[in-house]
Design a protein around this motif. Structure first.
Motif, PDB file in Angstrom:
ATOM      1  N   UNK A  62       0.829  -1.199   0.000  1.00 58.67           N
ATOM      2  CA  UNK A  62       0.000   0.000   0.000  1.00 58.67           C
ATOM      3  C   UNK A  62       0.867   1.255   0.000  1.00 58.67           C
ATOM      4  N   UNK A  63       1.884   1.279   0.839  1.00 59.87           N
ATOM      5  CA  UNK A  63       2.787   2.435   0.889  1.00 59.87           C
ATOM      6  C   UNK A  63       3.504   2.618  -0.448  1.00 59.87           C
ATOM      7  N   UNK A  64       3.926   1.506  -1.049  1.00 62.80           N
ATOM      8  CA  UNK A  64       4.604   1.565  -2.341  1.00 62.80           C
ATOM      9  C   UNK A  64       3.678   2.141  -3.415  1.00 62.80           C
ATOM     10  N   UNK A  65       2.435   1.687  -3.433  1.00 64.42           N
ATOM     11  CA  UNK A  65       1.494   2.193  -4.438  1.00 64.42           C
ATOM     12  C   UNK A  65       1.150   3.666  -4.206  1.00 64.42           C
ATOM     13  N   UNK A  66       1.059   4.082  -2.946  1.00 66.32           N
ATOM     14  CA  UNK A  66       0.847   5.514  -2.684  1.00 66.32           C
ATOM     15  C   UNK A  66       2.011   6.328  -3.227  1.00 66.32           C
ATOM     16  N   UNK A  67       3.236   5.835  -3.043  1.00 66.67           N
ATOM     17  CA  UNK A  67       4.414   6.539  -3.566  1.00 66.67           C
ATOM     18  C   UNK A  67       4.384   6.575  -5.088  1.00 66.67           C
TER      19      UNK A  67
END
Length: 139
Positions: A62-67
């Protein structure tokens, strides 16, 4: 920088693509929250540490996709590859979900993934998202 490159205004396709990626990241975050809640509320699991690892993996993705969505919106080059990989991974889950009889869930994954892939290859998106990371060389 998008303001100094060939495309000075952000195309609508880039904004839409960033929204799709952010929505997928939010879905992963919700899934991690739901999975974590189930874990702490005493739902039976086969392996406790395996379940903890799954929560950590969902949060990381999730954090990767937000980035990816954020830097794609800003016009960087590298998130295009990340967004494409994410969409291909979503397709590998969406197709078996559809064929398994979960039509609403399958279409909920398939339609945004296909739309994002189409948007990723639009000329306006490629032109806008061409900013390289880092600072220019000193000499």
């Amino acid at each position: 920088m998008p303001g100094t490159g060939p495309a000075t205004t952000r195309p609508t396709a880039v904004s839409l693509l960033a929204v799709i990626v952010a929505a997928e990241a939010t879905a992963l975050l919700v899934a991690a929250g739901w999975y974590g809640f189930q874990l702490v509320s005493g739902a039976p699991v086969l392996s406790f540490w395996g379940a903890v690892f799954t929560v950590a993996l969902l949060l990381s993705f999730s954090a990767w996709l937000f980035a990816v969505g954020h830097f794609l919106f800003r016009g960087y080059r590298w998130p295009r590859a990340g967004a494409l990989v994410a969409q291909l991974l979503v397709l590998t889950i969406a197709v078996p979900t559809l064929t398994g009889g979960y039509v609403a869930a399958g279409l909920g994954m398939l339609i945004p993934a296909v739309a994002a892939i189409v948007l990723l290859f639009r000329k306006s998106v490629i032109r806008f998202a061409s900013r390289a990371g880092g600072t220019p060389p000193a000499l």
